[in-house]
Scaffold this motif. Structure first.
Motif, PDB file in Angstrom:
ATOM      1  N   MET A   1      -0.305  -8.661  -0.526  1.00  0.00           N
ATOM      2  CA  MET A   1      -0.779  -7.307  -0.450  1.00  0.00           C
ATOM      3  C   MET A   1      -1.052  -6.765  -1.849  1.00  0.00           C
ATOM      4  N   LYS A   2      -2.152  -6.060  -1.960  1.00  0.00           N
ATOM      5  CA  LYS A   2      -2.508  -5.406  -3.214  1.00  0.00           C
ATOM      6  C   LYS A   2      -2.273  -3.918  -3.030  1.00  0.00           C
ATOM      7  N   LEU A   3      -1.223  -3.402  -3.671  1.00  0.00           N
ATOM      8  CA  LEU A   3      -0.828  -2.006  -3.485  1.00  0.00           C
ATOM      9  C   LEU A   3      -1.587  -1.045  -4.380  1.00  0.00           C
TER      10      LEU A   3
ATOM     11  N   PHE B   1       1.569   4.593  -5.206  1.00  0.00           N
ATOM     12  CA  PHE B   1       0.658   3.460  -5.289  1.00  0.00           C
ATOM     13  C   PHE B   1      -0.728   3.959  -4.900  1.00  0.00           C
TER      14      PHE B   1
ATOM     15  N   PRO C   1      -4.079   2.348  -3.806  1.00  0.00           N
ATOM     16  CA  PRO C   1      -4.946   1.221  -3.446  1.00  0.00           C
ATOM     17  C   PRO C   1      -6.383   1.476  -3.896  1.00  0.00           C
TER      18      PRO C   1
ATOM     19  N   LEU D   1      -2.854  -1.704   4.829  1.00  0.00           N
ATOM     20  CA  LEU D   1      -1.455  -1.656   4.368  1.00  0.00           C
ATOM     21  C   LEU D   1      -0.578  -0.984   5.420  1.00  0.00           C
TER      22      LEU D   1
ATOM     23  N   PHE E   1       1.454   6.341  -0.696  1.00  0.00           N
ATOM     24  CA  PHE E   1       0.313   5.438  -0.814  1.00  0.00           C
ATOM     25  C   PHE E   1      -0.912   6.330  -0.686  1.00  0.00           C
TER      26      PHE E   1
END
Length: 123
Positions: free
Chosen positions: A1-3, A62, A64, A82, A119
């Motif tokens: 996963m790319k946060l 975070f 994204p 996510l 997020f």
């Protein structure tokens, strides 16, 4: 996963005093406005947001789709993906995104110790 880009958002009592403190640590103004009760400070890739009167507790953030300079990145994991992944792992949400949306959105979860994680996708 790319946060996405990582930062910490601090609930401060006095924005001017906190801003000066972080400047003494080598941070420089990156974004925000004192007049709007928030500034984003940066030192290398470290980002600290200072917010006066906007929320009670500190928040881990975070973003994204953003790099540490708030620039877009290719091949990022969309925030809805996510959210879906976290839900599949049984993570409880404080706020959620409608799955049939696109573009900017955010959701909030808490870690096991009650720390808030935001997020926040801007693209």
């Amino acid at each position: 996963m790319k946060l996405g880009a990582f930062s910490i958002s601090l609930a401060v009592k006095d924005l001017q005093i906190s801003k000066q403190f972080y400047e003494h640590l080598g941070f420089a103004l990156f974004a925000g406005e004192v007049e709007k009760n928030y500034v984003i400070m940066k030192n290398g890739d470290a980002i600290v947001g200072l917010f006066q009167g906007m929320f009670e507790n500190n928040i881990i953030t975070f973003n994204p789709g953003w790099d540490q300079n708030a620039g877009p990145v290719e091949g990022y994991d969309d925030i809805r993906d996510l959210q879906s992944e976290f839900k599949s792992k049984g993570i409880a949400f404080q706020s959620e995104i409608a799955e049939d949306t696109q573009g900017p959105a955010n959701f909030v979860i808490n870690d096991p110790d009650g720390n808030t994680l935001l997020f926040d996708q801007h693209i």
